[in-house]
Design an enzyme around this catalytic site. Structure first.
Site, PDB file in Angstrom:
ATOM      1  N   ILE A 636       0.827  -1.220   0.000  1.00 55.97           N
ATOM      2  CA  ILE A 636       0.000   0.000   0.000  1.00 55.97           C
ATOM      3  C   ILE A 636       0.851   1.256   0.000  1.00 55.97           C
ATOM      4  O   ILE A 636       0.343   2.360  -0.108  1.00 55.97           O
ATOM      5  CB  ILE A 636      -0.959   0.045   1.214  1.00 55.97           C
ATOM      6  CG1 ILE A 636      -0.182  -0.209   2.514  1.00 55.97           C
ATOM      7  CG2 ILE A 636      -2.098  -0.916   1.048  1.00 55.97           C
ATOM      8  CD1 ILE A 636      -0.998   0.051   3.760  1.00 55.97           C
ATOM      9  N   ALA A 638       5.239   3.001   0.117  1.00 54.51           N
ATOM     10  CA  ALA A 638       6.676   2.748   0.160  1.00 54.51           C
ATOM     11  C   ALA A 638       7.259   3.527   1.307  1.00 54.51           C
ATOM     12  O   ALA A 638       7.132   4.751   1.389  1.00 54.51           O
ATOM     13  CB  ALA A 638       7.301   3.192  -1.153  1.00 54.51           C
ATOM     14  N   GLY A 639       7.858   2.803   2.256  1.00 55.66           N
ATOM     15  CA  GLY A 639       8.541   3.466   3.362  1.00 55.66           C
ATOM     16  C   GLY A 639      10.008   3.639   2.998  1.00 55.66           C
ATOM     17  O   GLY A 639      10.447   3.212   1.923  1.00 55.66           O
ATOM     18  N   GLU A 640      10.729   4.244   3.916  1.00 53.48           N
ATOM     19  CA  GLU A 640      12.138   4.500   3.605  1.00 53.48           C
ATOM     20  C   GLU A 640      12.942   3.208   3.506  1.00 53.48           C
ATOM     21  O   GLU A 640      13.835   3.058   2.694  1.00 53.48           O
ATOM     22  CB  GLU A 640      12.749   5.389   4.694  1.00 53.48           C
ATOM     23  CG  GLU A 640      14.113   5.915   4.298  1.00 53.48           C
ATOM     24  CD  GLU A 640      14.986   6.252   5.509  1.00 53.48           C
ATOM     25  OE1 GLU A 640      14.484   6.236   6.632  1.00 53.48           O
ATOM     26  OE2 GLU A 640      16.185   6.506   5.299  1.00 53.48           O
ATOM     27  N   PHE A 641      12.537   2.215   4.323  1.00 58.52           N
ATOM     28  CA  PHE A 641      13.340   0.997   4.399  1.00 58.52           C
ATOM     29  C   PHE A 641      12.754  -0.169   3.614  1.00 58.52           C
ATOM     30  O   PHE A 641      13.363  -1.217   3.513  1.00 58.52           O
ATOM     31  CB  PHE A 641      13.495   0.582   5.870  1.00 58.52           C
ATOM     32  CG  PHE A 641      14.212   1.624   6.692  1.00 58.52           C
ATOM     33  CD1 PHE A 641      15.603   1.695   6.659  1.00 58.52           C
ATOM     34  CD2 PHE A 641      13.515   2.529   7.466  1.00 58.52           C
ATOM     35  CE1 PHE A 641      16.268   2.657   7.420  1.00 58.52           C
ATOM     36  CE2 PHE A 641      14.181   3.485   8.212  1.00 58.52           C
ATOM     37  CZ  PHE A 641      15.550   3.563   8.197  1.00 58.52           C
ATOM     38  N   VAL A 644       5.413  -0.972   2.365  1.00 56.76           N
ATOM     39  CA  VAL A 644       4.423  -1.008   3.434  1.00 56.76           C
ATOM     40  C   VAL A 644       3.279  -1.860   2.897  1.00 56.76           C
ATOM     41  O   VAL A 644       2.819  -1.653   1.773  1.00 56.76           O
ATOM     42  CB  VAL A 644       3.917   0.405   3.792  1.00 56.76           C
ATOM     43  CG1 VAL A 644       2.897   0.339   4.921  1.00 56.76           C
ATOM     44  CG2 VAL A 644       5.084   1.309   4.166  1.00 56.76           C
ATOM     45  N   LYS A 662       5.126  -2.423   8.025  1.00 53.84           N
ATOM     46  CA  LYS A 662       6.281  -1.759   7.412  1.00 53.84           C
ATOM     47  C   LYS A 662       7.419  -2.763   7.430  1.00 53.84           C
ATOM     48  O   LYS A 662       7.679  -3.386   8.469  1.00 53.84           O
ATOM     49  CB  LYS A 662       6.693  -0.548   8.236  1.00 53.84           C
ATOM     50  CG  LYS A 662       5.861   0.665   7.964  1.00 53.84           C
ATOM     51  CD  LYS A 662       6.502   1.864   8.619  1.00 53.84           C
ATOM     52  CE  LYS A 662       5.707   3.114   8.394  1.00 53.84           C
ATOM     53  NZ  LYS A 662       6.331   4.286   8.910  1.00 53.84           N
ATOM     54  N   ASP A 759       7.955  16.725  12.108  1.00 53.76           N
ATOM     55  CA  ASP A 759       7.558  16.563  10.698  1.00 53.76           C
ATOM     56  C   ASP A 759       6.040  16.430  10.610  1.00 53.76           C
ATOM     57  O   ASP A 759       5.513  15.570   9.906  1.00 53.76           O
ATOM     58  CB  ASP A 759       8.233  15.315  10.117  1.00 53.76           C
ATOM     59  CG  ASP A 759       8.170  15.319   8.577  1.00 53.76           C
ATOM     60  OD1 ASP A 759       7.754  16.352   8.001  1.00 53.76           O
ATOM     61  OD2 ASP A 759       8.509  14.281   7.979  1.00 53.76           O
TER      62      ASP A 759
HETATM   63  P1  AMP Z   1       5.470   5.867   5.899  1.00 55.56           P
HETATM   64  O1  AMP Z   1       6.730   5.140   5.657  1.00 55.56           O
HETATM   65  O2  AMP Z   1       4.969   5.774   7.296  1.00 55.56           O
HETATM   66  O3  AMP Z   1       5.469   7.271   5.360  1.00 55.56           O
HETATM   67  O4  AMP Z   1       4.354   5.059   5.015  1.00 55.56           O
HETATM   68  C1  AMP Z   1       4.346   5.092   3.619  1.00 55.56           C
HETATM   69  C2  AMP Z   1       2.932   5.017   3.128  1.00 55.56           C
HETATM   70  O5  AMP Z   1       2.329   3.786   3.509  1.00 55.56           O
HETATM   71  C3  AMP Z   1       2.033   6.079   3.714  1.00 55.56           C
HETATM   72  O6  AMP Z   1       2.050   7.256   2.985  1.00 55.56           O
HETATM   73  C4  AMP Z   1       0.670   5.424   3.657  1.00 55.56           C
HETATM   74  O7  AMP Z   1       0.115   5.583   2.373  1.00 55.56           O
HETATM   75  C5  AMP Z   1       0.994   3.962   3.874  1.00 55.56           C
HETATM   76  N1  AMP Z   1       0.801   3.627   5.279  1.00 55.56           N
HETATM   77  C6  AMP Z   1       1.745   3.664   6.266  1.00 55.56           C
HETATM   78  N2  AMP Z   1       1.185   3.287   7.421  1.00 55.56           N
HETATM   79  C7  AMP Z   1      -0.071   2.977   7.188  1.00 55.56           C
HETATM   80  C8  AMP Z   1      -1.166   2.513   7.996  1.00 55.56           C
HETATM   81  N3  AMP Z   1      -1.012   2.306   9.299  1.00 55.56           N
HETATM   82  N4  AMP Z   1      -2.351   2.320   7.416  1.00 55.56           N
HETATM   83  C9  AMP Z   1      -2.484   2.546   6.109  1.00 55.56           C
HETATM   84  N5  AMP Z   1      -1.521   2.978   5.306  1.00 55.56           N
HETATM   85  C10 AMP Z   1      -0.323   3.185   5.829  1.00 55.56           C
END
Ligand code: AMP
EC number: 2.7.10.1
Length: 997
Positions: A636, A638-641, A644, A662, A759
């Protein structure tokens, strides 16, 4: 012999005039008329030389001053008479194959001639001869065919004159003309008139078809078929036809014409329906008066359109009356039937005004409100028999939760409701809904299921307990009665301390060290009486610091002084405290008890980096999850590492829950792994409705690098900025402010825990399916490294410039006050439906503008109070900015009085939509409507503009709000955006300076 010798002239003249009159009244086409000629006919007589016994002679007479001519012959004394009188050449009309020859004549009685009577005749013969040309004086008897012998009905004696009229038909004529000839064979005859004519069916209009004049047929065609033409504004399915008889009469019309729609037959023509009348189809019917509730249009109406506010259902005949929308159902009431199954019976009365229809149905909508946030009840609720299409005025609703407020909206529909909603905006319609807010009168308090010791010291015990059913967040809080006493108290004189609490945990201080206490907790019903099952547990304070024994005197003394007394004191204190308002600061009288409201949070945020081994921090703050309990379903984000995922967490013995996972991609260094997990260490310390909840981590797997995961609650609607952009214009201010309230509450919690987020931005807020907003993104490194908005500063870090307070940019002073600045930017993002702060200005331009005291302008439609709060968050002096606690309070206040959101802040379309007059962002005029729409992010309406024929910017500039609506822009937010943009296009004085504060 003279034919007229002795005949009385007066009588003769009378009959003649009469005869002429009769002739004139007939409807024939005359080819020859001896009398009408009024002169000598020039007819040929034969034989040419008859000596003193002439045959037919022309005789001139004068009557009343006018001359007329007759032909007569009277050679009654002679034998073998054969006297011929031939007419001039009679031209025939092409269609006239059958002509009539009408003769008026007198035949004298042979007896009146004495001896001559022997050879005397009383008849003469009529002959005819066809020819293509006038043969002049050439006469050949043999060329003539006999038509008839003409005999008088009455013969004329000396005293009595009888004029006979005989008509004979000459059939089958085919040549260009013909002659008639009269053969006398010895009679005394006077031919007074000869008239040759043919009959026609006159031009006529029958059944709204016009037929041309038609020559009547002859023997071989007794009925002549004639085609006609429909009159103006009349139509016919088949060609109109009619038959012309030999007698010149029209018979048997076929294929009628009928007046077309909007016209009716008036005197053989089609006339427009009068104003106020209509005719929908071609028919022989008359126009009908416009039916009820329709507009009386001008003449010629095909249908009468509905008056404003009245409609026809698609199944209604277009000629029928129009009906109004039903008014709201009346007297909506809810009755609780079965508490145990959470069942309500809703019933109501039919609307007072059914709009003139009998097809009334009802639909139910349910909203569930927790605090100020309302959302649809979803599919969990059961309706019996159904929630839509109800014809009965009651419905039973089950599976409701206790402790929640439900708002039921019952809407009356009729056959025109759906149609009406497409035809006119909602505002113009009468309300057809009845609203009832209710809750289950659920008096049974929840059960206490477990009680545990959270922390203990020598003088205090921290306890918490669980209840079933669990209280819902923001629902009416459950209150608990906690009673405790020293275990070893003499049961005859027991000292109880009774506390009334609003949270399911408590820290009780000033207890005796190393002492066992018995605690009993019970939930209170909504009317304040204890109920449900209670739970009793025993907990002991630790042994250290026994010297504080004396302090317990407070309780012990009270106990000695009388348990009832102490009980009363506590209760009195409790009641007093409630009256004053639970937000007041803790006072000395609270020393006996404390709930979370009176205490500072038990915990303060601990920076995981303060741990020598950050893995210890993860172990302390996060639950380890076995990877087999996690199912990944779909990427759903993309996180930094790493990716997701959305997935399912199913821990044995617990209900499965949707989670976000994640992941840490394989191949990262130990340092990066620690950074990755630090987010879990931070998140794991938080427990708040508006902070993303950590379910746990996966760290202890053998194949660690493949499986390191952070598992959090799943937020169905993803990141807030994107969510708002995708639903631009779809939420009311009230809902947006509700979201902000949630974010502010989360931030208050973080700031209370002394955590500075650094942030805070809409992209780092997640939204669930009930529109609850939760603060996320707690990585430590990411503040400086992974945020796409981050910009490297001279000191080497990365800072999201447009969200960051000036002091944090300038000298890295990150505090809760700088988070407040960011919250102001989030407020702006939310109210502008995810618009990018400062649009396409560069980071450098943004910093410069902020230093020069410029601030973002109010977003379109932003309540003034909300914009004022933003401006407060952006005060240069950070000590003057509001705190998150103030912000939550203010937003709560606004939400409690929705009227406070009605005053809208000044909005300047030129700034907010960035449209410099009639030009695109580069200053050049928009080349097309689609280019313009793209610039205001409304491209989805391109086709609507094209279909409506709005294809040039000039046409766009002419558009009024109504026009925009009419081409299909329905969402109020979009409507405004387009309208404001047009306004901006019209205004040539665009400037950015308007958002200076
Ligand atoms: P982040 O690395 O936390 O910025 O997560 C990257 C993307 O994954 C976010 O912009 C969301 O679209 C999705 N995401 C992260 N955490 C969640 C969550 N708990 N529920 C739904 N989507 C998530």
């Amino acid at each position: 012999m003279d034919f007229f010798a002795g005949v009385r002239p007066l009588l003769f003249s009378y009959v003649l005039i009469n005869g002429i009159l009769i002739t004139l009244q007939t409807k024939e086409e005359v080819l020859l008329d001896m009398r009408a000629t009024g002169g000598e006919m020039g007819w040929l007589t034969w034989p040419l030389d008859q000596g003193d016994k002439p045959g037919w002679e022309v005789v001139q007479r004068t009557l009343n001053g006018s001359q007329f001519y007759t032909y007569s012959v009277c050679n009654v004394g002679e034998r073998e008479q054969d006297n011929w009188l031939r007419t001039t050449f009679i031209q025939r009309r092409p269609a006239a194959s059958r002509v009539f020859v009408e003769l008026q004549f007198i035949v004298r009685d042979c007896n009146s001639f004495g001896d001559s009577s022997v050879t005397c005749k009383e008849t003469f013969n009529l002959f005819t001869s066809e020819s293509d040309a006038d043969v002049g004086t050439t006469f050949r008897k043999g060329q003539f065919k006999k038509v008839a012998t003409i005999a008088p009905d009455e013969i004329t004696s000396k005293n009595e004159l009888h004029i006979n009229t005989e008509t004979r038909v000459v059939e089958n004529l085919s040549r260009k003309g013909f002659y008639l000839a009269f053969q006398d064979i010895g009679a005394c005859v006077a031919l007074l008139s000869a008239r040759v004519y043919y009959k026609t069916c006159p031009a006529t209009v029958k059944s709204l078809a016009s037929f041309p004049e038609t020559v009547a047929g002859g023997e071989n065609q007794a009925l002549r078929e004639v085609s006609g033409v429909c009159m103006d504004n009349a139509i016919s399915e088949e060609l109109p036809r009619i038959y012309c008889t030999v007698d010149g009469e029209w018979v048997v019309p076929v294929g009628q014409c009928q007046c077309k729609s909007g016209y009716e037959e008036v005197k053989d023509a089609c006339q427009e329906c009068q104003a106020g009348f209509f005719k929908a189809a071609a028919s022989g019917d008359k126009c009908e008066p416009c039916p009820a509730n329709t507009q009386k249009l001008n003449s010629g109406a095909l249908v009468c359109p509905c008056m404003d506010g009245f409609y026809r259902a698609p199944t209604d005949p277009p000629t029928g009356p129009c009906s109004g929308l039903p008014s709201a159902p009346r007297d909506l009431v809810a009755t609780t039937t079965q508490l145990s199954t959470g069942k309500l019976l809703l019933s109501w009365q039919p609307p007072e005004d059914t709009g003139g229809r009998s097809d009334i149905t009802y639909s139910i909508e349910c909203q569930r409100c927790e605090g100020v946030v309302c959302q649809s009840c979803g599919e969990k609720i059961r309706y019996e028999p159904a929630s839509t299409g109800l014809t009965d005025t009651k419905v039973s609703v089950s599976e409701l939760d206790a402790h929640l407020n439900y708002t039921f909206t019952v809407e009356a529909h009729s056959g025109v409701s759906l149609f009406a909603s497409q035809a006119t905006p909602r505002a113009n319609k009468p309300p057809s809904t009845s609203v009832l807010t209710t809750s289950l009168l659920y008096t049974d308090p929840p059960k206490i299921t477990s009680m545990r010791l959270v922390e203990r010291t020598s003088t205090s015990l921290s306890l918490s307990w669980d209840v079933f059913p669990r209280p819902r967040v923001q629902s009416r809080p459950i209150r608990y009665e906690l009673t405790y006493r020293k275990k070893d108290d003499n049961l005859d004189v027991t000292t109880y301390i009774v506390l009334i609490l609003e949270k399911n945990f408590v820290q009780i201080s000033k207890l005796a060290p190393g002492t066992a206490y018995l605690f009993r907790v019970q939930a209170l019903s909504s009317d304040g009486t204890p109920g449900g099952s209670s739970m009793e547990e025993q907990f002991e304070t630790s042994l250290e610091e026994r010297l504080t024994q004396n302090n317990t005197a407070v309780i012990s003394c009270a106990a000695v002084g009388g348990a009832a007394m102490l009980f009363i004191v506590v209760m009195v204190l409790f009641l007093r405290r409630r009256k004053r308002n639970s937000h007041t600061r803790q006072g000395p009288e609270d020393t006996y008890f404390s709930s979370s409201e009176q205490l500072k949070p038990l915990k303060t945020y601990v920076d995981p980096h303060t741990y020598e081994d950050p893995n210890t921090a993860v172990l302390k703050f996060a639950t380890e999850i076995h990877p087999s309990h996690i199912t990944k379903q779909k990427v759903i984000g993309a996180g930094e590492f790493g990716e997701v995922y959305r997935g399912i967490l199913k821990v044995p013995g617990r209900k499965e829950v949707a989670v976000a996972i994640k992941t840490l991609k394989p191949g990262y260094s130990e340092k990066q792994r620690q950074d990755f997990l630090s987010e879990a260490s931070i998140m794991g310390q938080f427990s708040h409705q508006n902070i993303i909840r950590l379910e746990g981590v996966v760290t202890k797997c053998k194949d660690f690098f493949k499986h390191a995961m952070i598992v959090t609650e799943y937020m169905e609607n993803g990141a807030l900025d994107r969510y708002l952009r995708d639903h631009d214009g779809e939420f009311a201010s009230f809902q947006l402010v509700g979201m902000l309230r949630g974010i502010a509450a989360g931030m208050k919690y973080l700031s209370d825990m002394s955590y500075v987020h650094r942030d805070l931005a809409a992209r780092n807020i997640l939204v669930n399916n009930t529109l609850e907003c939760k603060v996320s993104d707690f990585g430590l490194s990411r503040v400086l490294e992974d945020d796409p908005e981050g910009t490297y500063t001279t000191s080497g870090g990365k800072i999201p410039i447009r969200w960051t307070a000036p002091e944090a940019i300038a000298y890295r002073k990150f505090t809760s006050a700088s988070d407040v600045w960011s919250f102001g930017i989030v407020m702006w993002e939310v109210m502008a439906f995810g618009e990018r702060p400062y649009w396409d200005m560069s980071n450098h331009e943004v910093m410069k503008a902020i230093n020069e005291a410029f601030r973002l302008p109010a977003p379109m439609d932003c309540p003034s109070a909300v914009y004022q709060l933003m401006l407060q968050c952006w005060l240069q002096d950070r000590s003057k900015r509001p705190r998150f606690g103030d912000i939550v309070n203010l937003l709560d206040k606004l939400l409690r009085s929705p009227d406070s959101l009605k005053t809208i802040a000044d909005f300047d379309p030129r700034v907010s939509i960035r449209l410099p007059s009639t030009s695109g962002s580069d200053g050049s005029p928009f080349r097309s409507v689609s280019e313009w729409l793209e610039s205001i992010k409304m491209s989805q309406y391109s086709e609507n503009f094209t279909c409506a024929g709005v294809v040039t910017m000039d046409q766009v500039l002419q558009m009024k709000n109504e026009d925009i609506k009419n081409i299909g822009v329905r969402l109020p937010g979009h409507l405004k955006r387009i309208a404001y943009s047009i306004l901006g296009l019209k205004d040539q004085t665009s400037t950015l300076s308007v958002f200076a504060v």
